[in-house]
Design a protein around this motif. Structure first.
Motif, PDB file in Angstrom:
ATOM      1  N   THR A   3       0.844  -1.190   0.000  1.00 35.03           N
ATOM      2  CA  THR A   3       0.000   0.000   0.000  1.00 35.03           C
ATOM      3  C   THR A   3       0.883   1.244   0.000  1.00 35.03           C
ATOM      4  O   THR A   3       1.824   1.340   0.802  1.00 35.03           O
ATOM      5  N   GLU A  28      -7.023   4.174  -7.704  1.00 38.42           N
ATOM      6  CA  GLU A  28      -5.894   3.245  -7.621  1.00 38.42           C
ATOM      7  C   GLU A  28      -5.433   2.816  -9.009  1.00 38.42           C
ATOM      8  O   GLU A  28      -4.227   2.711  -9.270  1.00 38.42           O
ATOM      9  N   SER A  32      -1.736   3.521 -10.484  1.00 48.56           N
ATOM     10  CA  SER A  32      -0.896   2.386 -10.856  1.00 48.56           C
ATOM     11  C   SER A  32      -0.404   2.510 -12.290  1.00 48.56           C
ATOM     12  O   SER A  32       0.771   2.272 -12.587  1.00 48.56           O
TER      13      SER A  32
END
Length: 282
Positions: A3, A28, A32
């Motif tokens: 995380t 996220e 990414s």
């Protein structure tokens, strides 16, 4: 999965939220992909060598090395030149499962006619409900896809009550895939711990990929495995990754360039890949 926690400016946060809203993906996902682009790391990419149509037509000569595959993934499956067994790549190790039942680490210089690999980065890990057949297992996997139009990578770990798998035997000159898999070796095991590696391929890439689920198995002791035809298990853990980038490396061999790959190979793939009604047992 690690995380990441960090502070960013309000303007960057606003831009990130807008990008997530515009793309329809979560924050996220956007972060990414942005980090992967900045660091030049493959993200959510399935790399495939050759096509299912070429395999059906009997183009079994090696077109890339295992060493080259390593550059594109640490997880996947495939075949070896001449159909000399099944390939499974797991945690960066590439294994050759042969028709005599033996398993060995593949050499970097071994040649491959067809393979699918990725850098596996699952977004979720869950415990599956018990399943008594391949159909039961695939129904559970289907329930977690959410779409028919992306690729998915799966890893299944645990103790399987039953595994029925096959290993392709070395093909004779000019054999097609159906002819070659007609003399495949088939194996049955009970109460075996191991890992299944596989992919879901959308139907719209038929002729290029192998539509539906495609799974290979290897035991924890690395003593057995193969292309999964049927299985049963309980307390099996599933790790799943959605893949939204597909890259195809087409052979430039004389045989590939001259082959007629225009036909519909659905029936041939069903017979060869799903193990309908042929093979000999062990």
């Amino acid at each position: 999965m690690p995380t990441l926690t960090c502070e960013i400016s309000q303007s960057l946060w606003d831009a990130l939220r807008k990008a997530a809203d515009d793309s329809g993906h979560g924050v996220e996902h956007v972060v990414s992909h942005a980090l992967a682009d900045a660091l030049q790391v493959d993200h959510g990419t399935l790399f495939q060598v050759s096509t299912s149509g070429a395999l059906v037509e009997g183009l079994f000569s090696g077109v890339v090395s295992v060493e080259t595959l390593r550059e594109h993934g640490d997880f996947g499956l495939g075949a070896f030149a001449g159909l000399d067994g099944e390939m499974i790549a797991l945690d960066g190790a590439f294994y050759q499962i042969r028709s005599d039942g033996s398993v060995r680490l593949a050499r970097d210089d071994q040649q491959v006619p067809f393979a699918e690999v990725t850098h596996f980065a699952p977004r979720e890990t869950v415990a599956l409900a018990p399943f008594s057949s391949m159909d039961d297992l695939l129904a559970q996997l289907d329930g977690r896809r959410g779409t028919d139009n992306l690729f998915f990578a799966v890893r299944l770990d645990g103790r399987f009550a039953r595994v029925h798998d096959r290993v392709a035997s070395m093909a004779a000159e000019r054999e097609t895939l159906v002819e070659a898999t007609a003399h495949q070796a088939e194996f049955h095991a009970e109460d075996v711990s191991g890992t299944m590696v596989g992919f879901w391929t959308p139907a719209y890439v038929r002729g290029i990929g192998i539509p539906g689920w495609h799974l290979h198995f290897i035991s924890d002791d690395r003593q057995r495995g193969g292309h999964v035809l049927d299985c049963a298990g309980s307390e099996i853990t599933l790790a799943l990754e959605t893949i939204d980038d597909f890259r195809l490396s087409m052979p430039e061999t004389a045989a590939f360039l001259a082959a007629d790959l225009s036909g519909n190979n659905d029936a041939a793939l069903e017979k060869a890949e799903r193990g309908r009604g042929h093979g000999h047992g062990h």
